[in-house]
Write an enzyme that holds these catalytic residues in place. Sequence first.
Site, PDB file in Angstrom:
ATOM      1  N   ASN A   1     -15.402 -15.630 -46.710  1.00  0.00           N
ATOM      2  CA  ASN A   1     -16.403 -16.426 -47.592  1.00  0.00           C
ATOM      3  C   ASN A   1     -17.246 -15.206 -48.231  1.00  0.00           C
ATOM      4  O   ASN A   1     -17.272 -14.194 -47.766  1.00  0.00           O
ATOM      5  CB  ASN A   1     -17.317 -17.062 -46.981  1.00  0.00           C
ATOM      6  CG  ASN A   1     -16.432 -18.058 -46.074  1.00  0.00           C
ATOM      7  OD1 ASN A   1     -15.652 -18.816 -46.574  1.00  0.00           O
ATOM      8  ND2 ASN A   1     -16.819 -18.645 -44.814  1.00  0.00           N
TER       9      ASN A   1
ATOM     10  N   HIS B   1     -16.814 -10.528 -42.891  1.00  0.00           N
ATOM     11  CA  HIS B   1     -15.710 -10.935 -41.770  1.00  0.00           C
ATOM     12  C   HIS B   1     -14.630 -11.683 -42.274  1.00  0.00           C
ATOM     13  O   HIS B   1     -14.863 -12.510 -43.414  1.00  0.00           O
ATOM     14  CB  HIS B   1     -16.436 -11.742 -40.574  1.00  0.00           C
ATOM     15  CG  HIS B   1     -17.144 -12.950 -41.009  1.00  0.00           C
ATOM     16  ND1 HIS B   1     -18.340 -12.860 -41.602  1.00  0.00           N
ATOM     17  CD2 HIS B   1     -16.671 -14.152 -40.711  1.00  0.00           C
ATOM     18  CE1 HIS B   1     -18.671 -14.013 -41.706  1.00  0.00           C
ATOM     19  NE2 HIS B   1     -17.794 -15.033 -41.228  1.00  0.00           N
TER      20      HIS B   1
END
Length: 119
Positions: free
Chosen positions: A85, A96
Amino acid sequence: MPCIFCEIVKGSSPARKIYEDDLIIGIMDIDPFCDGHILLIPKKHYEDIMELDEQVLAHINKIAKKLTPVIMQKLNKESMTVSYNFGVKQKVKHFHMHLLPNIDDDPKETVENIYNKLI
């Protein structure tokens, strides 16, 4: 405000690690979107994809490619969605990557049960 992923990397916050090397760790998501939801996190803090070192991104992709068939086989899954994201959708401001087996399936097992299948 402290970064939870940096705390996990330092070992001062608990996590169920399924992978670790010099550059990244792979942990079970504590609030999984689906069974086997894993996060690949650089050990160095990069807020998002725009800050991320290209070599670290290449390494994360390499490890995601390596782990995907293993996770799918151990959990008897048929598909894997790999994503990250950026912007307002990024809840933790530390880059991540998400590994999401059978993303359309709701979680059915506990994180602990899934972790035990993976280690």
